[in-house]
Design a protein around this motif. Structure first.
Motif, PDB file in Angstrom:
ATOM      1  N   THR A  92       7.532   8.517 -10.917  1.00  0.00           N
ATOM      2  CA  THR A  92       6.933   7.469 -10.078  1.00  0.00           C
ATOM      3  C   THR A  92       7.665   6.135 -10.214  1.00  0.00           C
ATOM      4  O   THR A  92       7.277   5.155  -9.575  1.00  0.00           O
ATOM      5  CB  THR A  92       5.447   7.264 -10.435  1.00  0.00           C
ATOM      6  N   LEU A  93       8.736   6.121 -11.013  1.00  0.00           N
ATOM      7  CA  LEU A  93       9.497   4.884 -11.211  1.00  0.00           C
ATOM      8  C   LEU A  93      10.053   4.321  -9.900  1.00  0.00           C
ATOM      9  O   LEU A  93      10.035   3.094  -9.701  1.00  0.00           O
ATOM     10  CB  LEU A  93      10.627   5.132 -12.215  1.00  0.00           C
ATOM     11  N   PRO A  94      10.554   5.160  -8.974  1.00  0.00           N
ATOM     12  CA  PRO A  94      11.037   4.586  -7.708  1.00  0.00           C
ATOM     13  C   PRO A  94       9.972   3.807  -6.947  1.00  0.00           C
ATOM     14  O   PRO A  94      10.294   2.812  -6.275  1.00  0.00           O
ATOM     15  CB  PRO A  94      11.485   5.830  -6.914  1.00  0.00           C
ATOM     16  N   ARG A 113       0.798  -1.232   0.000  1.00  0.00           N
ATOM     17  CA  ARG A 113       0.000   0.000   0.000  1.00  0.00           C
ATOM     18  C   ARG A 113       0.829   1.279   0.000  1.00  0.00           C
ATOM     19  O   ARG A 113       0.506   2.209  -0.755  1.00  0.00           O
ATOM     20  CB  ARG A 113      -0.957   0.000   1.191  1.00  0.00           C
ATOM     21  N   PRO A 114       1.886   1.404   0.799  1.00  0.00           N
ATOM     22  CA  PRO A 114       2.630   2.676   0.783  1.00  0.00           C
ATOM     23  C   PRO A 114       3.159   3.046  -0.590  1.00  0.00           C
ATOM     24  O   PRO A 114       3.066   4.210  -1.007  1.00  0.00           O
ATOM     25  CB  PRO A 114       3.771   2.424   1.781  1.00  0.00           C
ATOM     26  N   ALA A 115       3.700   2.064  -1.324  1.00  0.00           N
ATOM     27  CA  ALA A 115       4.214   2.361  -2.663  1.00  0.00           C
ATOM     28  C   ALA A 115       3.088   2.739  -3.609  1.00  0.00           C
ATOM     29  O   ALA A 115       3.219   3.680  -4.411  1.00  0.00           O
ATOM     30  CB  ALA A 115       4.978   1.149  -3.205  1.00  0.00           C
ATOM     31  N   ALA A 116       1.973   2.027  -3.528  1.00  0.00           N
ATOM     32  CA  ALA A 116       0.858   2.300  -4.433  1.00  0.00           C
ATOM     33  C   ALA A 116       0.276   3.692  -4.200  1.00  0.00           C
ATOM     34  O   ALA A 116       0.059   4.465  -5.153  1.00  0.00           O
ATOM     35  CB  ALA A 116      -0.221   1.234  -4.270  1.00  0.00           C
ATOM     36  N   TRP A 117       0.016   4.022  -2.947  1.00  0.00           N
ATOM     37  CA  TRP A 117      -0.584   5.326  -2.651  1.00  0.00           C
ATOM     38  C   TRP A 117       0.402   6.465  -2.876  1.00  0.00           C
ATOM     39  O   TRP A 117       0.016   7.564  -3.289  1.00  0.00           O
ATOM     40  CB  TRP A 117      -1.117   5.341  -1.219  1.00  0.00           C
ATOM     41  N   SER A 118       1.682   6.216  -2.620  1.00  0.00           N
ATOM     42  CA  SER A 118       2.696   7.249  -2.883  1.00  0.00           C
ATOM     43  C   SER A 118       2.790   7.541  -4.369  1.00  0.00           C
ATOM     44  O   SER A 118       2.876   8.704  -4.789  1.00  0.00           O
ATOM     45  CB  SER A 118       4.054   6.803  -2.340  1.00  0.00           C
ATOM     46  N   ALA A 119       2.771   6.478  -5.190  1.00  0.00           N
ATOM     47  CA  ALA A 119       2.827   6.672  -6.641  1.00  0.00           C
ATOM     48  C   ALA A 119       1.600   7.438  -7.127  1.00  0.00           C
ATOM     49  O   ALA A 119       1.710   8.328  -7.991  1.00  0.00           O
ATOM     50  CB  ALA A 119       2.922   5.319  -7.339  1.00  0.00           C
ATOM     51  N   VAL A 163       8.977  -5.546  -2.832  1.00  0.00           N
ATOM     52  CA  VAL A 163       7.994  -6.239  -1.984  1.00  0.00           C
ATOM     53  C   VAL A 163       7.623  -7.579  -2.615  1.00  0.00           C
ATOM     54  O   VAL A 163       7.542  -8.612  -1.924  1.00  0.00           O
ATOM     55  CB  VAL A 163       6.746  -5.364  -1.779  1.00  0.00           C
ATOM     56  N   LEU A 164       7.399  -7.590  -3.933  1.00  0.00           N
ATOM     57  CA  LEU A 164       7.057  -8.833  -4.621  1.00  0.00           C
ATOM     58  C   LEU A 164       8.180  -9.860  -4.485  1.00  0.00           C
ATOM     59  O   LEU A 164       7.931 -11.056  -4.280  1.00  0.00           O
ATOM     60  CB  LEU A 164       6.785  -8.556  -6.103  1.00  0.00           C
TER      61      LEU A 164
END
Length: 419
Positions: free
Chosen positions: A118-120, A61-67, A128-129
């Motif tokens: 948003t690449l990072p 979630r943090p990566a998804a919402w940050s992106a 995570v995967l």
């Protein structure tokens, strides 16, 4: 009537047509399984599996919402300030500021800038995967896939941008009408073309080997009255350990695709259950439904962009005189981005209803709710699904019923059918 009046009338007609299509084509009469049945199904799942699935999604979630947040901020900065227009001009400067250079190169520059920023977060998601064992790719393989996706987006984007701004120059007062028709046609064309030309860029597809499973699947399709061009196996294992299957294409391009990971992880009866679900999509013409809704939505969006984009305060913020000039493309991106965010829950709801109908089709076609439930358990375990995600997340973006909803639906079918 003025072009603006015609645009308002056209938008009203398209919105009415879209609402009618949604009402008629989407199965609204099938309610989810009772919550008590869902909670009972949740209790039957291994606690370790539930905990691991929830931890996995919590880590994503943090990566998804940050992106999402960064992408929105970048779009707002480029579209609602003169920065975006200057970027478009800069991209066209080596070619003398020609409108084609601004339209194509400037448009692509705006599109890819947000992707690069948003690449990072995409890399974060990949870590995570990898940590949870769902990614089987090296960083090199991941980068190659990323470059492939950029290349495909660049080709399609360049053609769309060139076509759009050519229409704008040829019909400056009525471009919205031609643009709406073109957007609708593009959605239909891509439904035919993407499975044939784009999917093979990312995966290798081979016909399923002759044997009892293939014979069972083709016989089931024939029994179901669903013409399927082929049952293909995708080499998904070179990228992921997740299992999946899907149906894509229209008419002569329709095919059922099964991940090689599914064949490796699941029992034959479970694979049959998954394919029965995909046949449900074909039987009920769900790809056509998505195409029709997408075409109407795209056409309405073009007309709405024309109407909203002529609002003077927006033009002043972007530092442009007209929404139709290439320098205003970043403003178009802002409007499309905001519209996409607002429509996400609606699209998710429609998708969940369609997927629930395909589940019901699979249960009726196979008459085997026990195997269907076992497959849902396996899908959740292998793919690290959150079997009962938070309600806000489900309403916002879930495209499929949750694991416990699907398990409860299978149990309800078993009670009603005496199986």
């Amino acid at each position: 009537m003025t072009p603006r009046a015609w645009a308002l009338l056209t938008l009203g007609g398209l919105v009415v047509a879209l609402l009618v299509a949604v009402a008629l084509l989407v199965p609204w009469s099938r309610p989810p399984a009772p919550r008590a049945d869902q909670l009972a199904a949740l209790r039957d799942l291994p606690a370790e599996q539930v905990t691991r699935g929830r931890a996995f999604h919590g880590a994503l979630r943090p990566a998804a919402w940050s992106a999402l947040a960064v992408g929105l901020v970048v779009a707002l900065l480029l579209g609602l300030t003169p920065l975006g227009g200057r970027l478009v001009e800069l991209a066209g400067r080596p070619f003398g500021g020609h409108w084609i250079a601004q339209a194509v190169l400037g448009g692509l520059a705006v599109m890819f800038l947000a992707d690069l920023l948003t690449l990072p977060f995409a890399a974060w998601r990949r870590t995570v995967l990898v940590r949870y064992g769902l990614s089987t790719q090296t960083w090199g393989g991941w980068a190659v896939d990323l470059l492939k996706s950029y290349a495909v987006s660049a080709v399609i984007g360049a053609l769309v941008l060139l076509g759009f701004y050519t229409v704008v120059r040829l019909a400056p007062r009525w471009w919205w009408a031609f643009g709406a028709a073109g957007a609708a046609v593009l959605v239909v064309v891509l439904s035919f073309v993407l499975p044939v030309l784009v999917e093979p860029v990312f995966n290798r597809f081979t016909p399923m080997e002759p044997g009892p499973l293939r014979s069972e699947l083709t016989a089931m399709a024939a029994r179901d009255g669903v013409p399927v061009r082929d049952v293909l196996v995708a080499d998904a294992s070179r990228r992921t350990s997740a299992v999946n299957a899907y149906v894509s294409g229209l008419g002569p391009t329709r095919r059922v695709v099964v991940y090689d990971t599914l064949l490796r992880e699941a029992e034959s009866a479970e694979v049959t259950s998954v394919v029965a679900h995909e046949l449900g999509h074909a039987k009920d013409r769900d790809v056509w439904t998505g195409t029709v809704l997408g075409a109407l939505g795209a056409a309405a969006a073009v007309v709405a962009l024309y109407l909203i984009g002529s609002w003077t305060p927006l033009l002043r913020l972007a530092g442009v005189d007209s929404i139709a000039q290439p320098r205003a493309f970043p403003l178009l991106i802002v409007l499309v981005t905001v519209a996409g965010l607002l429509s996400t829950p609606v699209q998710a709801l429609v998708s969940r209803r369609i997927e629930a109908r395909a589940d019901a089709h699979a249960l009726a076609l196979t008459g085997d709710p026990a195997t269907f439930e076992a497959m849902q358990r396996r899908l959740a375990g292998v793919n690290l699904a959150d079997p009962d995600p938070p309600r806000w997340e489900r309403l916002w973006s879930a495209t499929h019923p949750s694991t416990v909803e699907r398990m409860a639906a299978a149990r309800a079918y078993a009670r009603e059918s005496g199986r």
